[in-house]
Design an enzyme around this catalytic site. Sequence first.
Site, PDB file in Angstrom:
ATOM      1  N   ARG A  37       0.845  -1.092   0.051  1.00 47.47           N
ATOM      2  CA  ARG A  37      -0.100   0.018  -0.021  1.00 47.47           C
ATOM      3  C   ARG A  37       0.828   1.332  -0.043  1.00 47.47           C
ATOM      4  O   ARG A  37       0.374   2.119  -0.691  1.00 47.47           O
ATOM      5  CB  ARG A  37      -0.874   0.002   1.241  1.00 47.47           C
ATOM      6  CG  ARG A  37      -2.083  -0.898   1.043  1.00 47.47           C
ATOM      7  CD  ARG A  37      -3.155  -1.069   2.120  1.00 47.47           C
ATOM      8  NE  ARG A  37      -4.395  -1.420   1.481  1.00 47.47           N
ATOM      9  CZ  ARG A  37      -5.192  -1.985   2.408  1.00 47.47           C
ATOM     10  NH1 ARG A  37      -5.029  -2.073   3.762  1.00 47.47           N
ATOM     11  NH2 ARG A  37      -6.386  -2.731   2.098  1.00 47.47           N
ATOM     12  N   LYS A 207     -17.254 -15.612   4.563  1.00 46.62           N
ATOM     13  CA  LYS A 207     -18.692 -15.305   5.299  1.00 46.62           C
ATOM     14  C   LYS A 207     -19.525 -14.839   4.086  1.00 46.62           C
ATOM     15  O   LYS A 207     -19.213 -14.023   3.382  1.00 46.62           O
ATOM     16  CB  LYS A 207     -18.783 -14.585   6.410  1.00 46.62           C
ATOM     17  CG  LYS A 207     -18.168 -15.102   7.475  1.00 46.62           C
ATOM     18  CD  LYS A 207     -17.630 -14.113   8.516  1.00 46.62           C
ATOM     19  CE  LYS A 207     -18.742 -13.787   9.521  1.00 46.62           C
ATOM     20  NZ  LYS A 207     -18.484 -12.630  10.460  1.00 46.62           N
ATOM     21  N   GLY A 360      -8.430  -8.286   0.119  1.00 45.06           N
ATOM     22  CA  GLY A 360      -7.173  -8.473   0.781  1.00 45.06           C
ATOM     23  C   GLY A 360      -6.709  -9.967   0.496  1.00 45.06           C
ATOM     24  O   GLY A 360      -5.554 -10.190  -0.074  1.00 45.06           O
ATOM     25  N   GLY A 383     -13.507  -3.518   1.129  1.00 42.76           N
ATOM     26  CA  GLY A 383     -15.089  -3.176   1.083  1.00 42.76           C
ATOM     27  C   GLY A 383     -15.457  -2.026  -0.052  1.00 42.76           C
ATOM     28  O   GLY A 383     -16.669  -1.945  -0.649  1.00 42.76           O
TER      29      GLY A 383
END
Length: 404
Positions: A37, A207, A360, A383
């Site tokens: 990053r 999930k 990620g 997200g």
Amino acid sequence: MRLRTLDDLGELEGTRVFVRLDLNVPIRDGVVADDTRVRATMPTLTELLERGASIVVASHLGRPKGQVVESKRLAPVAPILQEYLGRVVEYVATDGVLSPEVEESCEALAFERGRVVLLENLRFDPGEEANDRAFAQRLAGLADAYVDDAFGAVHRAHASVAALPEIFKEQGRPVAAGRLLQKEVDALSRLLQDPPRPYVAVLGGAKVSDKCDTIDALVERVDALLVGGAMAFTFIAERGGRTGRSLVEPERFPDVHRASARADERGVVLQLPDDVVAAPEVSVDAPRHTVPSADVPDGEMGLDIGPRSVEEFARTLAEAKTIMWAGPMGVYELEPFGAGTRGVATAIAGTNAFTVVGGGDSLAAVAHFGLQDGFDHLSTGGGATLEFLEGHRLPGIVAVEATP
Ligand code: ADP
Ligand code: MG
């Protein structure tokens, strides 16, 4: 929608630019464990410095929840930034984000070109996550122009992302997207605006609850949806399959039922794995075998998609002209459960489609298998990427859009 970019900023010689970055890097024992990053911010920072600006760098790191948390200081990032930029990065450790010393350092930038100040973790101040205007006002006092290059945070209506650029605009000072944000928006927009068809999405990960909104939105846009990873078991269990001890979220049965019905209605192919690799525990030495996905033995869990599933997913992918992938197909971190993710990643990389991967773990898997070059775009947001692809207008992007 057009973004204001660095090209719209005009003359920067002798100005101070506030740059919101995503320096939310993993830190282990006080050392940056992965500086991807940091490296990704270089095009914007070097361009601004070459154009004669001084820079106030700001970022969040983790979730300190409005308090000073020693392990969440941005201190370990300063030497890495310094190394990549090849110039001194001034970092002042304070008891919050703003202090007289910090304001003084930023004040001093006005008289010198090419200096870089790194602010402390923005989330040390409760005003950041609250999108507090008073906090944003103080940040606004630190610079003459505003640049957002923190794609990973554009979906958050936080002070440095939302209120701050609004204040700059109200005061007639320039705001713009940095090069990284610009690249993300360019690439991801291709998935929203008339993507070449068939458009195939591959979703996986741990999930289903993390990606329910994404599933709902994609069912309206894609031609085929391939579901792997643990989330597939919620679909399989809802349909009455035997899933053993696989990760199943029964409270999401209504959601996956609705998504399946909507896919049927729209003629979207919803593909689930046919076979899976099952084991009694998540461990490299656990005995494992390939079983039908709807017949996982009691006491075992499905930890990867099986070879037949990979083949069938690959067949659909081979037809695609546009592919979006988010979420690994299995517990790729452990070699015995990595073949599904490797197989699907290889299949995607081998197509001529326009290919995007985000998240990620998905990026880590692509890097792990050395397949980065096979993708047209590696999206740095988790997200943010998903929310963008769901078609939402994100506060950090709206803030730097050109007014028509
Ligand atoms: P991303 O970060 O790309 O968005 P997620 O965080 O949603 O992906 O999911 C990644 C995690 O999902 C990985 O840690 C992986 O081990 C886990 N996972 C994938 N498949 C399974 C499975 N069948 N059972 C348990 N965990 C799984
Ligand atoms: Mg993850």
